[in-house]
Design a protein around this motif. Structure first.
Motif, PDB file in Angstrom:
ATOM      1  N   LYS A 107      -6.369   7.170   5.908  1.00 36.58           N
ATOM      2  CA  LYS A 107      -5.763   7.726   4.578  1.00 36.58           C
ATOM      3  C   LYS A 107      -6.652   7.998   4.043  1.00 36.58           C
ATOM      4  CE  LYS A 107      -1.633   4.398   4.561  1.00 36.58           C
ATOM      5  NZ  LYS A 107      -0.686   5.128   4.009  1.00 36.58           N
ATOM      6  N   ALA A 122      -2.294  10.641  -6.190  1.00 36.68           N
ATOM      7  CA  ALA A 122      -2.943   9.594  -7.014  1.00 36.68           C
ATOM      8  C   ALA A 122      -4.694   9.593  -7.187  1.00 36.68           C
ATOM      9  CB  ALA A 122      -2.460   8.228  -6.558  1.00 36.68           C
ATOM     10  N   VAL A 147      -3.830  -0.327  -6.265  1.00 34.07           N
ATOM     11  CA  VAL A 147      -3.776   0.160  -4.687  1.00 34.07           C
ATOM     12  C   VAL A 147      -4.513   0.331  -4.082  1.00 34.07           C
ATOM     13  CG1 VAL A 147      -2.151   1.436  -3.335  1.00 34.07           C
ATOM     14  CG2 VAL A 147      -1.921   1.148  -6.352  1.00 34.07           C
ATOM     15  N   LYS A 149      -5.660   0.617   0.288  1.00 35.42           N
ATOM     16  CA  LYS A 149      -4.331   0.859   1.771  1.00 35.42           C
ATOM     17  C   LYS A 149      -5.764   1.248   2.257  1.00 35.42           C
ATOM     18  CE  LYS A 149      -1.898   4.124  -0.474  1.00 35.42           C
ATOM     19  NZ  LYS A 149      -1.195   5.691  -0.939  1.00 35.42           N
ATOM     20  N   VAL A 159      -0.856  -0.895   2.473  1.00 38.82           N
ATOM     21  CA  VAL A 159      -1.061  -1.039   1.659  1.00 38.82           C
ATOM     22  C   VAL A 159      -0.709  -2.550   0.527  1.00 38.82           C
ATOM     23  CG1 VAL A 159       0.046   0.058  -0.022  1.00 38.82           C
ATOM     24  CG2 VAL A 159      -0.350   1.387   1.733  1.00 38.82           C
ATOM     25  N   ILE A 161      -0.120  -3.360  -3.364  1.00 40.63           N
ATOM     26  CA  ILE A 161      -0.628  -3.165  -4.621  1.00 40.63           C
ATOM     27  C   ILE A 161      -0.963  -4.515  -5.672  1.00 40.63           C
ATOM     28  CG2 ILE A 161       0.415  -2.445  -7.048  1.00 40.63           C
ATOM     29  CD1 ILE A 161       2.277  -1.305  -4.618  1.00 40.63           C
ATOM     30  N   GLU A 190      -7.171   3.123  -5.325  1.00 35.42           N
ATOM     31  CA  GLU A 190      -5.547   4.006  -4.905  1.00 35.42           C
ATOM     32  C   GLU A 190      -5.467   3.636  -6.877  1.00 35.42           C
ATOM     33  OE1 GLU A 190      -4.142   6.259  -2.216  1.00 35.42           O
ATOM     34  OE2 GLU A 190      -2.453   6.050  -3.396  1.00 35.42           O
ATOM     35  N   GLU A 191      -5.158   4.526  -7.968  1.00 35.67           N
ATOM     36  CA  GLU A 191      -4.879   4.875  -8.599  1.00 35.67           C
ATOM     37  C   GLU A 191      -3.203   4.156  -8.971  1.00 35.67           C
ATOM     38  OE1 GLU A 191      -3.528   8.160 -12.188  1.00 35.67           O
ATOM     39  OE2 GLU A 191      -4.162   8.469 -10.427  1.00 35.67           O
ATOM     40  N   PHE A 192      -2.339   3.752  -9.684  1.00 37.82           N
ATOM     41  CA  PHE A 192      -1.379   2.951  -8.506  1.00 37.82           C
ATOM     42  C   PHE A 192      -0.255   4.416  -9.892  1.00 37.82           C
ATOM     43  CE2 PHE A 192       2.733   1.045 -10.338  1.00 37.82           C
ATOM     44  CZ  PHE A 192       3.279   0.229  -9.813  1.00 37.82           C
ATOM     45  N   LEU A 193       0.923   4.595  -9.463  1.00 34.09           N
ATOM     46  CA  LEU A 193       1.346   6.020  -9.441  1.00 34.09           C
ATOM     47  C   LEU A 193       3.154   4.857  -9.813  1.00 34.09           C
ATOM     48  CD1 LEU A 193       1.039   8.962  -7.981  1.00 34.09           C
ATOM     49  CD2 LEU A 193      -0.053   8.644 -10.296  1.00 34.09           C
ATOM     50  N   GLU A 197      10.783   7.426  -5.524  1.00 36.73           N
ATOM     51  CA  GLU A 197       9.887   7.940  -4.664  1.00 36.73           C
ATOM     52  C   GLU A 197      10.638   8.976  -3.306  1.00 36.73           C
ATOM     53  OE1 GLU A 197       7.546   5.323  -1.983  1.00 36.73           O
ATOM     54  OE2 GLU A 197       7.653   3.907  -3.337  1.00 36.73           O
ATOM     55  N   LYS A 219      13.432   1.000   0.633  1.00 36.99           N
ATOM     56  CA  LYS A 219      12.418   0.338   1.509  1.00 36.99           C
ATOM     57  C   LYS A 219      12.604  -1.191   1.554  1.00 36.99           C
ATOM     58  CE  LYS A 219       8.975   3.621   2.692  1.00 36.99           C
ATOM     59  NZ  LYS A 219       9.020   4.771   1.755  1.00 36.99           N
ATOM     60  N   ILE A 287       2.189  10.475  -1.527  1.00 38.08           N
ATOM     61  CA  ILE A 287       1.840   9.106  -1.889  1.00 38.08           C
ATOM     62  C   ILE A 287       1.560   8.692  -0.416  1.00 38.08           C
ATOM     63  CG2 ILE A 287       2.922   6.737  -0.787  1.00 38.08           C
ATOM     64  CD1 ILE A 287       2.474   6.939  -4.148  1.00 38.08           C
ATOM     65  N   GLU A 288       1.766   9.923   0.363  1.00 35.68           N
ATOM     66  CA  GLU A 288       1.398   9.527   1.877  1.00 35.68           C
ATOM     67  C   GLU A 288       1.829  11.415   2.517  1.00 35.68           C
ATOM     68  OE1 GLU A 288       2.526   6.682   4.728  1.00 35.68           O
ATOM     69  OE2 GLU A 288       4.370   7.107   3.844  1.00 35.68           O
TER      70      GLU A 288
HETATM   71  P1  AMP Z   1       1.962   3.922   1.818  1.00 32.88           P
HETATM   72  O1  AMP Z   1       2.113   3.399   3.612  1.00 32.88           O
HETATM   73  O2  AMP Z   1       1.026   4.978   1.638  1.00 32.88           O
HETATM   74  O3  AMP Z   1       3.530   4.953   2.020  1.00 32.88           O
HETATM   75  O4  AMP Z   1       2.863   3.533   0.956  1.00 32.88           O
HETATM   76  C1  AMP Z   1       3.328   2.258   0.947  1.00 32.88           C
HETATM   77  C2  AMP Z   1       4.170   1.994  -0.323  1.00 32.88           C
HETATM   78  O5  AMP Z   1       3.367   1.678  -1.269  1.00 32.88           O
HETATM   79  C3  AMP Z   1       4.645   3.531  -0.817  1.00 32.88           C
HETATM   80  O6  AMP Z   1       6.347   3.953  -0.691  1.00 32.88           O
HETATM   81  C4  AMP Z   1       5.143   2.964  -2.225  1.00 32.88           C
HETATM   82  O7  AMP Z   1       5.965   2.404  -2.397  1.00 32.88           O
HETATM   83  C5  AMP Z   1       4.082   2.078  -2.730  1.00 32.88           C
HETATM   84  N1  AMP Z   1       2.480   2.975  -3.118  1.00 32.88           N
HETATM   85  C6  AMP Z   1       1.508   3.870  -1.943  1.00 32.88           C
HETATM   86  N2  AMP Z   1       0.750   3.819  -3.074  1.00 32.88           N
HETATM   87  C7  AMP Z   1       1.074   4.577  -4.120  1.00 32.88           C
HETATM   88  C8  AMP Z   1       0.212   4.421  -5.443  1.00 32.88           C
HETATM   89  N3  AMP Z   1      -0.402   5.268  -5.451  1.00 32.88           N
HETATM   90  N4  AMP Z   1       1.121   3.706  -6.425  1.00 32.88           N
HETATM   91  C9  AMP Z   1       1.845   3.712  -5.812  1.00 32.88           C
HETATM   92  N5  AMP Z   1       3.119   2.687  -5.501  1.00 32.88           N
HETATM   93  C10 AMP Z   1       2.624   3.139  -4.604  1.00 32.88           C
END
Ligand code: AMP
Ligand code: GLY
Length: 423
Positions: A107, A122, A147, A149, A159, A161, A190-193, A197, A219, A287-288
């Motif tokens: 990441k 973010a 957030v 990670k 991850v 939050i 990371e900043e929360f958005l 999705e 999810k 996000i990823e």
């Molecule tokens: P990821 O493994 O990066 O996909 O993160 C898992 C889940 O965490 C994502 O599907 C989002 O629901 C949540 N998430 C990750 N990053 C953020 C972010 N910067 N802001 C809000 N939600 C996030």
């Protein structure tokens, strides 16, 4: 052609179903496959990370192409393994080399890649055990929620939050202290958005790309998208809120700069890129990245692709995706995942499954199943994906949900609300 597909989930079942329909596909081997993939080809019980055994199969079965379903072998370098061995280097591998799979495998790398190439994401900063104190100070003034990670692959659990500063600081200490093993040796803060999705996918040969249908994944385990996170409880494609205007922004601001960025960074990428996006207002953010297709998104995306999948992969291997005219069905595909009771926590395996033959308007894409003495049994948390392709979204959702109800095993559970929030 003889094709080897690596993986054992619902995603690989959907690929196997589609590959087996191709006139170019003489022999399909799925390793290790599941209780349903044997319908489309031959299962061979080898682990996707056992590269030496995979090589033996490729040689003994005269395999002409390898398709990698899941991320782990990619991040572990299966494509590089093939290129480095002259006895198998001629066999195309659909899936990036290590240098490309790192988009998913780290990441920290993917955040720096996006920053370098101006791709909206973010804002973030990375910390290691050596910079723990700086991280704690950074969190002190960071807006909430925040957030955290783990940098590496952590089986979807890396991850967090956090809604309070003190909680985030404690978690940072735990993560850098080894909570996720090596995957957490670097932590991205990371900043929360806040938004909704969706998943967008491309298939690229490194020069050209085709944009596949987008999908939305559900999810969480509970109705109304509540409760614990899972691998995915259902999906729908297309996504009603991904309007042509929005998807045009995704293409200009995210897809093109990503493919160009890989080229600029001299990363030769062959395979899928999965953009995990969030729509904030009308704007897309990443996000990823994943170096593979999504699961259960694939179960909704693949049935909408009208092209021959082997031809698509051949064009990918030959860097000829610019010559492909991708044809996507206007229909809607809805997928409902049937899971074992207790999932995503502890659950039992080995329960006999019945009713698959009673589906009326759907396909059953097996995930965590196995075939034992001609009986299909549960063998994982996510057991079977039920996908229905219909002219309108409501009918697709209704058909998939009704057909999920026609399957039985002890402890079965599925969400009856997948996709209905979008109507
Ligand atoms: P990821 O493994 O990066 O996909 O993160 C898992 C889940 O965490 C994502 O599907 C989002 O629901 C949540 N998430 C990750 N990053 C953020 C972010 N910067 N802001 C809000 N939600 C996030
Ligand atoms: N459905 C999300 C994923 O495959 O990572």
């Amino acid at each position: 052609m003889n094709i080897l597909l690596l993986g054992s989930g619902g995603r690989e079942s959907a690929f196997a179903w589609k590959l087996s329909q191709s006139s170019h596909c003489d022999k399909l081997i799925i390793a290790p496959g599941n209780g349903g993939t044997g319908t489309y080809g031959t299962n061979i019980n080898i682990n996707v990370n056992d590269f030496d055994s995979i090589k033996k199969i490729v040689l003994s079965e005269n395999i002409d192409m390898v398709i990698v379903g899941s991320e782990e072998p990619l991040v572990n370098g299966i494509h590089d393994f093939f290129l480095a061995d002259s006895s198998i280097s001629h066999v195309p591998v659909i899936g990036p080399k290590k240098e490309g799979a790192i988009l998913e495998g780290s990441k920290d790398f993917s955040k720096k890649f996006m920053e370098r190439h101006g791709i909206p994401t973010a804002s973030s900063k990375s910390f290691t055990p050596d910079t723990l104190e700086d991280g704690l100070a950074y969190l002190q003034t960071h807006p909430l929620p925040v957030v955290l990670k783990a940098d590496g692959l952590a089986a979807g659990k890396g991850v967090l939050i956090c809604t309070e500063t003190i909680e985030a600081q404690e978690e940072l200490k735990l993560m850098l202290g080894g909570k996720f093993g090596a995957a957490g040796a670097t932590v991205v803060i990371e900043e929360f958005l806040s938004g909704i999705e969706l998943s967008v996918f491309i298939l690229t040969d490194g020069e050209n790309y085709v944009t596949l249908p987008s999908a939305k994944d559900y999810k969480r385990i509970g109705l109304g998208d509540t409760g614990l996170n899972t691998g995915g409880m259902g999906s729908i494609s297309p996504v009603p809120f991904a309007t042509p205007e929005f998807l045009a922004k995704v293409e200009e601001r995210i897809i093109k700069p990503t493919v160009d960025g890989l080229k600029k960074d001299n990363i030769d990428y062959t395979g899928f890129i999965f953009f995990g996006l969030i729509k904030v207002g009308e704007e897309p953010y990443v996000i990823e990245y994943n170096a593979r297709m999504g699961d259960p998104e694939t179960e909704s995306v693949v049935p909408r692709i009208e092209n021959d999948l082997v031809e698509l992969f051949l064009a990918t291997a030959n860097k000829q995706l610019n010559q492909v005219n991708l044809v996507i069905s206007e229909q809607t595909a809805a997928t409902v995942m049937i899971v074992a009771g207790g999932y995503p926590g502890e659950y039992l395996k080995g329960k006999a499954i019945s009713g698959i033959e009673n589906l009326r308007h759907s396909n059953a894409f097996h995930a965590g199943t196995l075939l034992e003495n001609d009986v299909v049994k549960t063998n994982g948390g996510r057991v079977i994906a039920i996908t229905s392709l219909q002219d309108d979204m409501f009918t697709a959702l209704q058909s998939a949900t009704a057909d999920a109800g026609r399957i039985y095993f002890d402890g079965k559970y599925f969400r009856e609300d997948i996709g209905f929030d979008l109507i």
